[in-house]
Scaffold this motif. Structure first.
Motif, PDB file in Angstrom:
ATOM      1  N   MET A 119       0.762  -1.276  -0.082  1.00  0.00           N
ATOM      2  CA  MET A 119       0.175   0.108  -0.002  1.00  0.00           C
ATOM      3  C   MET A 119       0.787   1.302   0.110  1.00  0.00           C
ATOM      4  N   GLY A 120       2.210   1.122   0.892  1.00  0.00           N
ATOM      5  CA  GLY A 120       2.910   2.413   0.575  1.00  0.00           C
ATOM      6  C   GLY A 120       3.638   2.720  -0.681  1.00  0.00           C
ATOM      7  N   ARG A 121       3.965   1.593  -1.239  1.00  0.00           N
ATOM      8  CA  ARG A 121       4.931   1.734  -2.402  1.00  0.00           C
ATOM      9  C   ARG A 121       3.715   2.137  -3.559  1.00  0.00           C
ATOM     10  N   TYR A 122       2.629   1.606  -3.677  1.00  0.00           N
ATOM     11  CA  TYR A 122       1.644   1.944  -4.938  1.00  0.00           C
ATOM     12  C   TYR A 122       0.501   3.003  -4.588  1.00  0.00           C
ATOM     13  N   PHE A 123       0.192   3.151  -3.256  1.00  0.00           N
ATOM     14  CA  PHE A 123      -0.887   3.934  -3.076  1.00  0.00           C
ATOM     15  C   PHE A 123      -0.655   5.059  -2.123  1.00  0.00           C
ATOM     16  N   THR A 124       0.686   5.540  -1.937  1.00  0.00           N
ATOM     17  CA  THR A 124       0.601   6.500  -0.870  1.00  0.00           C
ATOM     18  C   THR A 124       1.680   7.387  -1.541  1.00  0.00           C
ATOM     19  N   ASP A 125       1.776   8.785  -1.235  1.00  0.00           N
ATOM     20  CA  ASP A 125       2.754   9.795  -1.348  1.00  0.00           C
ATOM     21  C   ASP A 125       3.643  10.196  -0.285  1.00  0.00           C
ATOM     22  N   PHE A 126       2.934  10.160   1.000  1.00  0.00           N
ATOM     23  CA  PHE A 126       3.703  10.448   2.230  1.00  0.00           C
ATOM     24  C   PHE A 126       3.193   9.473   3.279  1.00  0.00           C
ATOM     25  N   ILE A 127       4.010   9.113   4.189  1.00  0.00           N
ATOM     26  CA  ILE A 127       3.600   8.364   5.284  1.00  0.00           C
ATOM     27  C   ILE A 127       4.264   9.063   6.618  1.00  0.00           C
ATOM     28  N   PHE A 128       3.033   9.455   7.309  1.00  0.00           N
ATOM     29  CA  PHE A 128       3.503  10.266   8.653  1.00  0.00           C
ATOM     30  C   PHE A 128       3.501   9.052   9.913  1.00  0.00           C
ATOM     31  N   THR A 129       4.715   8.861  10.285  1.00  0.00           N
ATOM     32  CA  THR A 129       4.854   7.832  11.468  1.00  0.00           C
ATOM     33  C   THR A 129       4.932   8.746  12.875  1.00  0.00           C
ATOM     34  N   GLN A 130       4.284   8.070  13.865  1.00  0.00           N
ATOM     35  CA  GLN A 130       4.310   8.765  15.144  1.00  0.00           C
ATOM     36  C   GLN A 130       5.468   8.115  15.962  1.00  0.00           C
ATOM     37  N   SER A 131       5.685   7.069  15.868  1.00  0.00           N
ATOM     38  CA  SER A 131       6.925   6.406  16.453  1.00  0.00           C
ATOM     39  C   SER A 131       8.018   6.394  15.732  1.00  0.00           C
ATOM     40  N   ILE A 132       9.377   6.437  16.363  1.00  0.00           N
ATOM     41  CA  ILE A 132      10.574   6.202  15.812  1.00  0.00           C
ATOM     42  C   ILE A 132      10.819   5.212  15.198  1.00  0.00           C
ATOM     43  N   GLU A 133      10.343   4.010  15.848  1.00  0.00           N
ATOM     44  CA  GLU A 133      10.473   2.583  15.436  1.00  0.00           C
ATOM     45  C   GLU A 133       9.853   2.429  14.193  1.00  0.00           C
ATOM     46  N   ASP A 134       8.411   2.930  13.829  1.00  0.00           N
ATOM     47  CA  ASP A 134       7.629   2.719  12.834  1.00  0.00           C
ATOM     48  C   ASP A 134       8.429   3.420  11.759  1.00  0.00           C
ATOM     49  N   HIS A 135       8.988   4.661  11.934  1.00  0.00           N
ATOM     50  CA  HIS A 135       9.514   5.365  11.045  1.00  0.00           C
ATOM     51  C   HIS A 135      10.683   4.728  10.454  1.00  0.00           C
ATOM     52  N   GLU A 136      11.402   3.896  11.141  1.00  0.00           N
ATOM     53  CA  GLU A 136      12.842   3.369  10.640  1.00  0.00           C
ATOM     54  C   GLU A 136      12.358   1.995   9.986  1.00  0.00           C
ATOM     55  N   ILE A 137      11.348   1.365  10.356  1.00  0.00           N
ATOM     56  CA  ILE A 137      10.752   0.244   9.662  1.00  0.00           C
ATOM     57  C   ILE A 137      10.378   0.769   8.189  1.00  0.00           C
ATOM     58  N   ALA A 138       9.693   1.615   8.218  1.00  0.00           N
ATOM     59  CA  ALA A 138       9.191   2.062   6.761  1.00  0.00           C
ATOM     60  C   ALA A 138      10.239   2.600   6.135  1.00  0.00           C
ATOM     61  N   LYS A 139      11.134   3.217   6.452  1.00  0.00           N
ATOM     62  CA  LYS A 139      12.145   3.846   5.708  1.00  0.00           C
ATOM     63  C   LYS A 139      13.307   2.893   5.197  1.00  0.00           C
ATOM     64  N   SER A 140      13.616   1.934   6.196  1.00  0.00           N
ATOM     65  CA  SER A 140      14.631   0.863   5.806  1.00  0.00           C
ATOM     66  C   SER A 140      14.044  -0.293   4.870  1.00  0.00           C
ATOM     67  N   ASN A 141      12.777  -0.528   4.966  1.00  0.00           N
ATOM     68  CA  ASN A 141      12.011  -1.216   4.002  1.00  0.00           C
ATOM     69  C   ASN A 141      11.287  -0.722   2.708  1.00  0.00           C
ATOM     70  N   ASN A 142      11.715   0.672   2.689  1.00  0.00           N
ATOM     71  CA  ASN A 142      11.321   1.302   1.309  1.00  0.00           C
ATOM     72  C   ASN A 142       9.776   1.231   1.185  1.00  0.00           C
ATOM     73  N   PHE A 143       9.077   1.527   2.279  1.00  0.00           N
ATOM     74  CA  PHE A 143       7.465   1.582   1.834  1.00  0.00           C
ATOM     75  C   PHE A 143       7.244   2.599   1.054  1.00  0.00           C
ATOM     76  N   LEU A 144       7.870   3.588   0.819  1.00  0.00           N
ATOM     77  CA  LEU A 144       7.601   4.698  -0.219  1.00  0.00           C
ATOM     78  C   LEU A 144       8.778   4.459  -1.154  1.00  0.00           C
ATOM     79  N   LYS A 145       8.472   4.971  -2.489  1.00  0.00           N
ATOM     80  CA  LYS A 145       9.416   4.954  -3.462  1.00  0.00           C
ATOM     81  C   LYS A 145      10.355   5.934  -3.191  1.00  0.00           C
ATOM     82  N   ASN A 146       9.653   7.403  -2.661  1.00  0.00           N
ATOM     83  CA  ASN A 146      10.600   8.420  -2.427  1.00  0.00           C
ATOM     84  C   ASN A 146      10.771   8.395  -0.779  1.00  0.00           C
ATOM     85  N   LYS A 147      12.141   8.169  -0.381  1.00  0.00           N
ATOM     86  CA  LYS A 147      12.505   7.637   0.923  1.00  0.00           C
ATOM     87  C   LYS A 147      12.329   9.145   1.736  1.00  0.00           C
ATOM     88  N   SER A 148      12.392  10.150   0.976  1.00  0.00           N
ATOM     89  CA  SER A 148      12.108  11.493   1.579  1.00  0.00           C
ATOM     90  C   SER A 148      10.925  11.873   2.151  1.00  0.00           C
TER      91      SER A 148
END
Length: 382
Positions: free
Chosen positions: A136-165
């Protein structure tokens, strides 16, 4: 006028958690639409000057109902033609993003209040929900807002979005200026609430806030009362079972504790801040969290915190400084820590003061809202 649609499963989430962002968005020049299942908070949402859309969204995977929700959301998005669709809560976030993509909404934002996969899941379930989030992140989402740092690191390190920034860590926050301003409350508030429930000043009050479902650990908490060595402990249970909640079995089990004179059920209340002001310890024995607001609220009202050692909670609670962490399903640990704080009032006071300072240092709602508005304005001012 710039338009944004906020999507959640139920109106309680829209009113109790998203109201500050929605009101700030409106003040910033957005036409704010809300889409969710209606309940007891529709009038409150409308009073804030927001446009409410009655869209039934189940909180569980139910193919026929889910497809109907996608179609209704798609139809709504095509009619409104919003600049942004911002989705929340697990199932609503999936359905809302699919509908927004089909409707060609320019910007789709997902706030992960806590990824549904968690450490306590078996490997098969973990992979299933992990892959849903990633797809869902890679194909249906432009931005992911994460509240916890752990969630943020999981999403970013696993490329949940095509644009890491576009992975944005926003944390969580509460209104420290008004509702959860400890200094603005009078000691009489504490006295009145304790008198209302026949609680003496010598008693230690331990409070729970949340949905009355198994994954919040409510039964683990209540079962701990039988394991206490102390006899001056009162439990206050704040919360209810929202409409459409899957877990009704746990709610029915709570009846076994209704006759216990040391357990007080308040139901859903508006003056949570006052009850926390009258409380000494807060307990959140949850199995899964994002970045629990209730812990921040409790710290702001000078409560020591007992919480499970899970994502989000362990980020907010500093072990042995603002409270204690324990493992899931451990009623004995809950009881032991309550007894410890009851017998060591100096430690209790120290944890209360440390938590208060931490809440004010890290979790101001104004900062969280401002981070999100910056992205809203960035994508609509291109």
């Amino acid at each position: 006028m710039k338009k944004i649609v906020q999507v959640s499963a139920i109106d309680m989430t829209m009113n109790n958690f998203l109201a500050p962002l929605n009101k700030a968005s409106k003040e910033s020049g957005f036409e704010v639409h809300t889409a969710c299942s209606p309940g007891n908070y529709v009038d409150e949402i409308k009073k804030d000057g927001l446009i409410f859309h009655d869209i039934k969204i189940d909180r569980k995977i139910s193919p026929l109902s889910n497809l109907k929700s996608i179609y209704k959301l798609y139809t709504l998005f095509k009619a409104i033609n919003p600049d942004i669709v911002h989705v929340h809560t697990p199932v609503a976030a999936v359905l809302g993003r699919i509908a927004a993509k089909l409707a060609r909404v320019p910007t789709i934002i997902y706030t992960a209040h806590g990824f549904y996969f968690h450490d306590d899941m078996n490997e098969k379930d973990y992979k299933f929900y992990f892959n849903i989030e990633k797809y869902m992140g890679r194909y249906f989402t432009d931005f992911i807002f994460t509240q916890s740092i752990e969630d943020h690191e999981i999403a970013k390190s696993n490329n949940f979005l095509k644009n890491k920034s576009n992975h944005i860590h926003i944390s969580n926050g509460i209104d420290l200026d008004k509702k959860f301003n400890y200094e603005s409350l009078s000691p009489k508030v504490r006295e009145d609430i304790r008198n209302l429930h026949s609680i003496s000043e010598e008693d230690i009050v331990v409070t729970f806030i949340g949905r009355l479902v198994e994954e919040k650990g409510i039964l683990d908490f209540l079962e701990s009362i039988e394991l206490l060595g102390s006899n001056n402990i009162k439990y206050i249970i704040i919360g209810s079972l929202p409409p459409g909640e899957r877990d009704t079995e746990t709610f029915n089990k709570l009846k076994n504790f209704e006759d216990n004179p040391n357990v007080i059920f308040t139901g859903q209340i508006e003056n949570v801040n006052e009850y926390l002001y009258a409380s000494d310890v807060f307990c959140l024995p949850s199995y899964r969290e994002g970045m629990p607001r209730s812990i921040i609220e409790a710290m702001s009202m000078k409560n020591a915190v007992l919480a499970t050692n899970i994502r989000g909670s362990r980020e907010e609670v500093v072990k042995n400084e603002t409270g204690f962490l324990f493992e899931i399903n451990d009623s004995q640990a809950i009881a032991s820590y309550i007894d410890k704080l009851n017998s060591d009032r100096a430690l209790l006071t120290k944890m209360q003061e440390n938590g208060y300072e931490r809440a004010h240092k890290l979790y101001n709602e104004k900062d969280v809202v401002e981070k999100q508005l910056e992205i809203f304005n960035l994508v609509t001012n291109k």
